[in-house]
Design a protein around this motif. Structure first.
Motif, PDB file in Angstrom:
ATOM      1  N   SER A 109       0.812  10.153   2.805  1.00 42.96           N
ATOM      2  CA  SER A 109       0.946   8.718   2.534  1.00 42.96           C
ATOM      3  C   SER A 109       1.358   7.936   3.777  1.00 42.96           C
ATOM      4  O   SER A 109       1.006   6.769   3.926  1.00 42.96           O
ATOM      5  N   ARG A 110       2.083   8.559   4.679  1.00 41.92           N
ATOM      6  CA  ARG A 110       2.493   7.868   5.906  1.00 41.92           C
ATOM      7  C   ARG A 110       1.317   7.650   6.844  1.00 41.92           C
ATOM      8  O   ARG A 110       1.210   6.610   7.485  1.00 41.92           O
ATOM      9  N   GLU A 162      -2.051   8.012   5.922  1.00 42.94           N
ATOM     10  CA  GLU A 162      -3.305   7.595   5.276  1.00 42.94           C
ATOM     11  C   GLU A 162      -3.646   6.141   5.556  1.00 42.94           C
ATOM     12  O   GLU A 162      -4.775   5.700   5.305  1.00 42.94           O
ATOM     13  N   ILE A 163      -2.690   5.390   6.094  1.00 49.77           N
ATOM     14  CA  ILE A 163      -2.968   3.992   6.418  1.00 49.77           C
ATOM     15  C   ILE A 163      -4.014   3.885   7.530  1.00 49.77           C
ATOM     16  O   ILE A 163      -4.633   2.831   7.706  1.00 49.77           O
ATOM     17  N   ARG A 211      -7.315   4.321   8.308  1.00 48.81           N
ATOM     18  CA  ARG A 211      -8.603   4.542   7.648  1.00 48.81           C
ATOM     19  C   ARG A 211      -9.755   4.222   8.594  1.00 48.81           C
ATOM     20  O   ARG A 211     -10.722   3.552   8.238  1.00 48.81           O
ATOM     21  N   VAL A 267      -5.979  -1.980  11.109  1.00 51.52           N
ATOM     22  CA  VAL A 267      -5.353  -0.850  10.412  1.00 51.52           C
ATOM     23  C   VAL A 267      -4.131  -1.331   9.635  1.00 51.52           C
ATOM     24  O   VAL A 267      -3.925  -0.981   8.473  1.00 51.52           O
ATOM     25  N   HIS A 292      -5.241  -3.833   6.664  1.00 51.90           N
ATOM     26  CA  HIS A 292      -5.855  -3.096   5.558  1.00 51.90           C
ATOM     27  C   HIS A 292      -4.837  -2.230   4.835  1.00 51.90           C
ATOM     28  O   HIS A 292      -4.920  -2.049   3.619  1.00 51.90           O
ATOM     29  N   ALA A 293      -3.871  -1.695   5.561  1.00 55.69           N
ATOM     30  CA  ALA A 293      -2.814  -0.902   4.932  1.00 55.69           C
ATOM     31  C   ALA A 293      -2.026  -1.764   3.955  1.00 55.69           C
ATOM     32  O   ALA A 293      -1.757  -1.356   2.811  1.00 55.69           O
ATOM     33  N   THR A 326      -4.119  -2.548   0.909  1.00 55.85           N
ATOM     34  CA  THR A 326      -4.262  -1.395   0.021  1.00 55.85           C
ATOM     35  C   THR A 326      -3.001  -1.171  -0.796  1.00 55.85           C
ATOM     36  O   THR A 326      -3.064  -0.836  -1.980  1.00 55.85           O
ATOM     37  N   ILE A 327      -1.849  -1.330  -0.166  1.00 54.89           N
ATOM     38  CA  ILE A 327      -0.586  -1.165  -0.883  1.00 54.89           C
ATOM     39  C   ILE A 327      -0.532  -2.107  -2.075  1.00 54.89           C
ATOM     40  O   ILE A 327      -0.137  -1.713  -3.185  1.00 54.89           O
ATOM     41  N   ASN A 337       3.788   4.762   2.403  1.00 56.70           N
ATOM     42  CA  ASN A 337       2.756   3.868   2.941  1.00 56.70           C
ATOM     43  C   ASN A 337       3.412   2.752   3.753  1.00 56.70           C
ATOM     44  O   ASN A 337       2.984   2.452   4.883  1.00 56.70           O
ATOM     45  N   LEU A 382       3.375   2.035   7.849  1.00 58.71           N
ATOM     46  CA  LEU A 382       3.000   0.749   8.442  1.00 58.71           C
ATOM     47  C   LEU A 382       4.080   0.271   9.417  1.00 58.71           C
ATOM     48  O   LEU A 382       3.779  -0.147  10.538  1.00 58.71           O
TER      49      LEU A 382
END
Length: 370
Positions: A95-96, A98-99, A101, A233, A236-237, A240-241, A277, A281
């Motif tokens: 999860s840390r 995966e931001i 993408r 990045v 988008h992170a 997504t959150i 997440n 970030l």
């Protein structure tokens, strides 16, 4: 009375935060990009966040494979509990990072192979359930599993193996096949993590493209394009959150909440993942040194953005693991409302304030693919 109670509780959470946490309507100050500093910032992002993040995930996946092997060899309540606990560590590590993408993770559907979410039609779940219902040797070996549907080979599938219907059998010899499937998934996660680590560690690969923008660079023709990628990045992170992690199961009306649509709800890792997440970030923003791309008189943008993110992380980490139980407690619902409100502000601060500060036009939207 219930409405007033919720509002009061939400206000109580918001009180410690200064007014700037709320979404700002004023246009950000547009700055000019200091191109000379971009390669240094990109290098920090690669060497201090991305590469260590994938190594950490690979290590945790390896520990997961070991825990599953132990569980299969000596099934018991204790070894099952250890495997379930290890799963939480894998989720947190993924999860840390995966931001990020972009790059190798989106090649060959690696991202979806690690995490297939959201599964809006339940297609992936049905495939995993079918694999467990009737023994299939092809899902017990990583060499054959990696050729299956992406939904059958990642964290979502492993969560169902460890926490879904029938998972109690893993503590006994009756769960041998299920355990072998879980071991293969763990080995596949480790394989994918190793591939990502190798791709980013290669000195002449993607890290070189990130670190040396210019006319001969196949990805970033100049420093502005590189800075845009890194900022993208982060934006988008944050999106997504809010959109895929929070609004996936809660959009502000507790009566319409869908707790079983939340990520990792079976294992109780929903808010652990969301918190990771956010922390990822924050870590990327800090370790990359993006503050150096801002003019001296505009650097408070980064500290104020980090303050919002830190507040979100603090509240997220304080929400009950059981998503269904959250909606039985007005104080917990107020915390979800806090996440909804301030996650939007985080997006605006990154997209508008930080983007404008490093030279992108005010109102620039990464969501539009600009």
């Amino acid at each position: 009375m219930r409405v007033f109670t919720r509002l009061a509780l939400l206000s109580a959470i918001l009180l410690p935060l200064p007014l700037p946490v709320l979404a700002q309507d004023t246009a950000p100050t547009v700055g000019a990009l200091d191109a000379a500093k971009v390669p240094v910032v990109m290098a920090r992002a690669v060497d201090e966040f991305i590469r260590p993040g994938y190594r950490r995930f690979t290590d945790r996946a390896g520990a997961m494979q070991t825990a599953m092997t132990t569980l299969c060899g000596s099934p018991s309540a204790e070894s099952l509990k250890e495997a379930q606990s290890t799963f939480g560590h894998v989720v947190e590590a993924w999860s840390r990072v995966e931001i990020v993408r972009v790059g190798p993770v989106i090649e060959g559907n690696r991202f979806e192979r690690i995490l297939f979410f959201p599964d809006r039609k339940g297609t992936g779940l049905k495939q995993v359930q079918a694999a467990l219902a009737k023994p299939d040797p092809s899902v017990t070996s990583v060499e054959t599993l990696k050729g299956k549907s992406v939904a059958m080979q990642g964290l979502g599938a492993l969560e169902f193996v460890l926490f879904g219907t029938g998972s109690g059998s893993l503590a006994t010899a009756e769960g041998a096949y299920r355990c072998q499937y879980g071991t293969a998934i763990s080995a596949n996660l480790k394989r994918l993590g190793a591939e990502l680590t190798a791709a980013w560690d290669a000195p002449d690969g993607v890290q070189a493209a990130w670190k040396t923008p210019g006319p001969a660079n196949p990805l970033y023709r100049d420093e502005a394009e590189a800075a845009k990628e890194l900022l993208g990045v982060l934006v988008h992170a944050a999106e997504t959150i809010r959109d895929q992690r929070i609004e996936q199961f809660y959009k502000g009306d507790p009566k319409k909440a869908l707790p079983r649509q939340a990520i990792y709800w079976r294992s109780g890792n929903t808010f652990r993942s969301i918190t990771a997440n956010i922390e990822g970030l924050r870590d990327l923003l800090d370790t990359s040194g993006m503050v150096d791309l801002l003019a001296e008189d505009n650097r408070s943008v980064v500290s104020s953005t980090d303050f919002v993110a830190r507040s979100l992380s603090r509240v997220s980490a304080d929400i009950k693991p059981d998503v269904a139980q959250v909606f039985e407690d007005p104080a917990q619902i107020a915390k979800l409302d806090f996440l909804l409100l301030n996650s939007r502000d985080l997006i605006l601060r990154l997209n508008n304030d930080l983007g404008g500060g490093i030279g992108l036009a005010a109102g620039f939207s990464f969501s539009d693919g600009d």
